[in-house]
Design an enzyme around this catalytic site. Structure first.
Site, short mmCIF file in Angstrom:
data_model
loop_
_atom_site.label_atom_id
_atom_site.label_comp_id
_atom_site.label_asym_id
_atom_site.label_seq_id
_atom_site.Cartn_x
_atom_site.Cartn_y
_atom_site.Cartn_z
N GLY A 82 0.82 -1.22 0.00
CA GLY A 82 0.00 0.00 0.00
C GLY A 82 0.85 1.26 0.00
O GLY A 82 1.95 1.28 0.55
N ARG A 146 1.25 -5.90 -4.95
CA ARG A 146 1.25 -6.79 -3.79
C ARG A 146 1.66 -8.22 -4.14
O ARG A 146 1.34 -9.15 -3.39
CB ARG A 146 -0.14 -6.80 -3.15
N ASP A 177 5.23 -7.80 5.45
CA ASP A 177 5.23 -8.90 4.48
C ASP A 177 6.25 -8.68 3.37
O ASP A 177 6.96 -9.60 2.97
CB ASP A 177 3.83 -9.07 3.88
N LYS A 203 8.21 0.67 5.49
CA LYS A 203 7.08 1.47 4.99
C LYS A 203 5.75 0.92 5.46
O LYS A 203 5.55 -0.28 5.40
CB LYS A 203 7.11 1.44 3.45
N THR A 204 4.88 1.68 5.94
CA THR A 204 3.45 1.38 6.06
C THR A 204 2.78 2.44 6.92
O THR A 204 3.32 2.81 7.99
CB THR A 204 3.13 -0.03 6.64
N ILE A 205 1.64 2.91 6.44
CA ILE A 205 0.91 3.90 7.26
C ILE A 205 0.43 3.23 8.54
O ILE A 205 0.14 3.91 9.52
CB ILE A 205 -0.30 4.50 6.50
N ASP A 206 0.31 1.89 8.54
CA ASP A 206 -0.29 1.18 9.67
C ASP A 206 0.53 1.31 10.97
O ASP A 206 0.01 1.07 12.05
CB ASP A 206 -0.45 -0.32 9.35
N GLU A 427 -7.52 8.27 1.82
CA GLU A 427 -7.36 9.74 1.85
C GLU A 427 -5.98 10.15 2.36
O GLU A 427 -5.50 11.25 2.07
CB GLU A 427 -8.39 10.36 2.80
P1 FBP Z 1 0.63 -2.02 3.63
O1 FBP Z 1 0.53 -2.98 4.76
O2 FBP Z 1 1.04 -2.63 2.35
O3 FBP Z 1 1.47 -0.83 3.97
O4 FBP Z 1 -0.82 -1.44 3.35
C1 FBP Z 1 -1.51 -0.74 4.31
C2 FBP Z 1 -2.97 -0.59 3.98
O5 FBP Z 1 -3.23 0.77 3.67
C3 FBP Z 1 -3.84 -1.08 5.12
O6 FBP Z 1 -4.02 -0.08 6.10
C4 FBP Z 1 -5.10 -1.49 4.41
O7 FBP Z 1 -5.80 -2.49 5.11
C5 FBP Z 1 -4.59 -2.04 3.11
O8 FBP Z 1 -3.38 -1.37 2.86
C6 FBP Z 1 -5.52 -1.82 1.96
O9 FBP Z 1 -5.04 -2.51 0.87
P2 FBP Z 1 -5.35 -2.14 -0.64
O10 FBP Z 1 -4.52 -0.94 -0.98
O11 FBP Z 1 -4.88 -3.34 -1.38
O12 FBP Z 1 -6.80 -1.87 -0.75
#
Ligand code: FBP
Length: 553
Positions: A82, A146, A177, A203-206, A427
Site C-alpha cells: 500500500g 502486492r 510482508d 514502509k506502512t501507514i499502519d 485519503e
Molecule cells: P501495507 O501494509 O502494504 O502498507 O498497506 C496498508 C494498507 O493501507 C492497510 O491499512 C489497508 O488495510 C490495506 O493497505 C488496503 O489494501 P489495498 O490498498 O490493497 O486496498
C-alpha cells in the site's frame, strides 16, 4: 508543467534534513558492526531457513572510509504494498547518495511492485524524473503492487533479471510482508553466490512495522495527521449541528496504532482499541454495549452527538470472530479449488457453515449478510483478510441502533440516535509527506544505499532517535531475521516479520486510557488542522504523539 499546484512547486525545492553523520562527504561514512543478533522467536527454525543471513550484527553509520562506496553500481528499487507518504523521498535518498558516490552509477525502478523484478519490467530513474517527484506523496513514480515473492521460480527469474542487467543491489520499500519477501530474496541471492545484495525500508501507514530498534514506519506520521485533520473537522461539525453520531473506521489492518494516534490528537468520545478487546476477551455484544453506554450517558446530558473511532482490524480481534476468520483462512486456503466451483453465494455459505466448527458456524450465521460476504472475499496475496473491505463501522451502527431501540422500548433511553459512517484510509496514503516523513524517508534512502555499498544483505535501513531534531538522528541498519518469527499463513507455518500491535502497557495506550472516560461524556475535542509544511518548527516538524510518548519525550 501547468498542472502543478503552488505547494507542489514549493515542495520540489524543499531540502530534507539529514542526520549529522550523513551530511558528511559520502566517502567519509562507514558502517560500524555491532554484536551478532537472534530472531525474536523460533531461532532454530529461522536459522534453518536463513542459514546464510541469520544472526547478522546491527549496523550504525559513523565517520570512516569504505573503499567500496565509490564503485560504479546499478541498483534496483521496488515499491511494495500500500502507498505511504514519503516513498518518493526514499527513492530520492537512494538516488542522491548513489550519484554522490559515483555519478556513473544507475538507479532503476522496478515497475508495479515486486512483479517488476520477476518480469524484468523496469525503468531508469533520471535526474529529470527524480526531480518531478521529490517531497511528493504517492508511489506513482514507478507504481506499486502486492505480488508475493515466494516461489523458487520467482526467485530464479529475479536473479536472472538482475544478472542480465548487471544490477548488484535491490532495495525493497515495503511493510512487514514485503520485507519478509526481501529477507527470503537476500538469502536466495546469497545461496546462489550472486553477489547481489538486498535491503529493505520500513514502509506502512499502519505503524505496525516497529520494534525497539525501528521507532516507526514511514507514512504513519503523515497519514495520521491527515486523518486527524479530517476527524477534527468532523468533530467541529458534530459539535455545531449537535445531531449526528459519526462512526469513523480508520485503516491500519490488524493493529490499532492509527486509531490510537488519531484519538490522542483529536480526543473523540469513543475509540476502540482492538488489542484491548482481545486482551479483555470482549464479545461483539460487549463492544456494542460499551459504545451504547457512552451514547446513553451523553444523551442524558442532552448531547445526542459524538464521534467514535473504529480500527479497521477490530473484527479480527473479537475473539469469537477472530477464531472464525482463522478457520475461514485455513479452509479457503486448503479448499480454494473446490470453493471456486461453488457458483452461488448460498452454496458457498452452506458449504462454509458445514465445514466450520460448531462455535464458528454459529458466529458466522449470526453476522449480517453483507459482513458474511466480506469475510469470504478474496484474501490478499499474503493470505490476510482484506479488513479495509469489511464495513465494521456500519455493522456497529446497526447493532448499537438495535440495542438503543430495545432500551427505548423498556423506557431506559429516550435520546436520539442518528449515525453516519465514514472510512478514512486511502485519503491519507498519498498526501504530501509531512516534514517528518520527508526527512525520515530521505535519510532511510541514504542509509539503504550505504548498507548496499557496505556489501550488507538481508538488512532493513533504520534511523533512531526520531523524537529529536533531524541532525541528532542515528542512521544504520538492522538484520531482517532479527525481527522474524514463525506464523500460520495460508494454512502453513511461514517465517514472517512479527507485527507490532498496540501494547496495553505502553505509554501511548496508557495516556489514552487515562483520559478516555472524560472524553466520552465531555466534548473535549481538539482540532489539529491541516499539516503545515512551512512555519515554526513546533508546528511543522513534530513527530507523532505515539512516537513522542514511546520515547518519553
Ligand atoms: P501495507 O501494509 O502494504 O502498507 O498497506 C496498508 C494498507 O493501507 C492497510 O491499512 C489497508 O488495510 C490495506 O493497505 C488496503 O489494501 P489495498 O490498498 O490493497 O486496498
Amino acid at each position: 508543467m501547468s498542472n502543478l499546484s503552488p505547494l507542489q512547486k514549493a515542495r520540489y525545492a524543499y531540502e530534507p534534513k539529514l542526520p549529522e553523520v550523513l551530511r558528511d562527504d559520502i566517502a567519509n561514512i562507514t558502517a560500524a558492526l555491532g554484536n551478532p543478533t537472534k530472531s525474536v522467536a523460533d531461532q532454530i527454525q529461522l536459522l534453518d531457513l536463513f542459514p546464510l543471513t541469520y544472526g547478522a550484527p546491527v549496523v550504525r553509520f559513523t565517520k570512516g572510509t569504505n573503499p567500496e562506496t565509490g564503485k560504479t553500481r546499478k541498483i534496483g528499487v521496488i515499491l511494495s504494498g500500500g502507498q505511504a507518504p514519503g516513498g518518493h523521498n526514499v527513492i530520492a535518498g537512494i538516488f542522491d547518495a548513489l550519484k554522490k558516490a559515483n555519478p556513473k552509477s544507475v538507479l532503476y525502478g522496478f515497475k508495479g511492485g515486486p512483479s517488476g523484478i520477476i518480469d524484468g519490467d523496469f525503468m531508469e530513474i533520471t535526474d529529470e524524473i527524480m526531480d518531478a517527484y521529490r517531497n511528493t506523496g504517492g508511489f506513482d513514480i514507478i507504481g506499486s503492487g502486492r505480488t508475493k515473492l515466494e516461489t523458487e521460480e520467482q526467485f530464479e527469474k529475479s536473479l536472472q533479471v538482475c544478472k542480465k542487467n548487471d544490477i548488484d543491489g535491490v532495495v525493497v520499500i515495503g511493510g512487514d510482508d514485503s520485507n519478509t519477501n526481501g529477507a527470503v530474496l537476500a538469502e536466495w541471492f546469497k545461496k546462489k553466490n550472486s553477489g547481489i545484495t538486498v535491503v529493505g525500508c520500513p514502509k506502512t501507514i499502519d505503524g505496525d512495522l516497529k520494534n525497539e530498534l525501528i521507532e516507526t514506519s514511514f507514512g504513519f506520521d503523515t497519514a495520521t495527521k491527515t486523518f486527524s485533520e479530517l476527524i477534527g473537522n468532523i468533530e467541529k461539525d458534530a459539535n455545531s449541528a449537535k445531531k449526528y453520531w459519526h462512526f469513523i473506521k480508520l485503516m491500519g489492518r490488524s493493529a490499532s496504532h492509527i486509531a490510537l494516534e488519531c484519538a490522542l490528537q483529536t480526543q473523540p468520545n469513543v475509540c476502540i482499541i482492538s488489542e484491548e478487546v482481545k486482551e479483555k476477551n470482549m464479545s461483539l455484544d460487549d463492544v456494542v454495549e460499551g459504545i451504547t453506554d457512552v451514547i446513553v450517558a451523553r444523551g442524558a446530558k442532552g448531547l445526542n452527538f459524538g464521534v467514535a473511532l473504529i480500527p479497521e482490524g477490530l473484527i479480527e480481534f473479537i475473539p469469537e470472530v477472530g477464531r472464525l476468520i482463522s478457520e475461514l483462512n485455513d479452509l479457503l486456503a486448503k479448499e480454494a479449488e473446490y470453493f471456486s466451483t461453488l457458483k452461488t453465494v448460498e452454496d458457498q455459505r452452506e458449504w462454509i457453515n458445514h465445514e466450520l466448527s460448531r462455535d464458528s458456524s454459529y458466529v458466522f450465521s449470526s453476522l449480517p449478510r453483507s459482513i458474511k460476504m466480506q469475510l469470504l472475499d478474496d484474501r490478499d496475496p499474503h493470505g490476510n483478510v482484506q479488513v479495509s473491505r469489511i464495513e465494521t463501522e456500519k455493522l456497529l451502527i446497526e447493532l448499537v441502533g438495535e440495542q438503543l431501540d430495545r432500551m427505548k422500548l423498556k423506557g431506559e433511553y429516550n435520546g436520539k440516535f442518528s449515525a453516519l459512517a465514514h472510512f478514512f484510509g486511502y485519503e491519507g496514503r498519498c498526501a504530501f509527506p509531512s516534514n517528518f516523513d520527508s526527512d525520515y524517508c530521505y535519510g532511510l534512502g541514504y542509509s539503504a544505499f550505504l548498507l548496499l555499498s557496505a556489501g550488507l544483505t538481508g538488512y532493513i535501513a533504520n534511523i533512531a532517535n526520531l523524537h529529536k531534531p533531524a541532525n541528532q538522528w542515528i542512521p544504520g541498519g538492522i538484520p531482517l531475521t532479527m525481527m522474524m518469527n514463525m506464523e500460520q499463513r495460508h494454512g502453513e507455518r511461514k517465517p514472517v516479520i512479527r507485527k507490532a500491535l498496540v501494547e496495553l502497557d505502553g505509554a501511548p495506550f496508557k495516556a489514552f486510557a487515562a483520559q478516555r472516560e472524560k472524553w466520552a461524556v465531555n466534548t473535549d475535542y481538539t482540532f489539529p488542522g491541516a499539516i503545515q509544511y512551512y512555519g515554526p518548527t513546533e508546528v511543522c516538524d513534530q513527530p507523532s504523539k505515539t512516537l513522542k510518548l514511546e520515547k518519553g519525550a
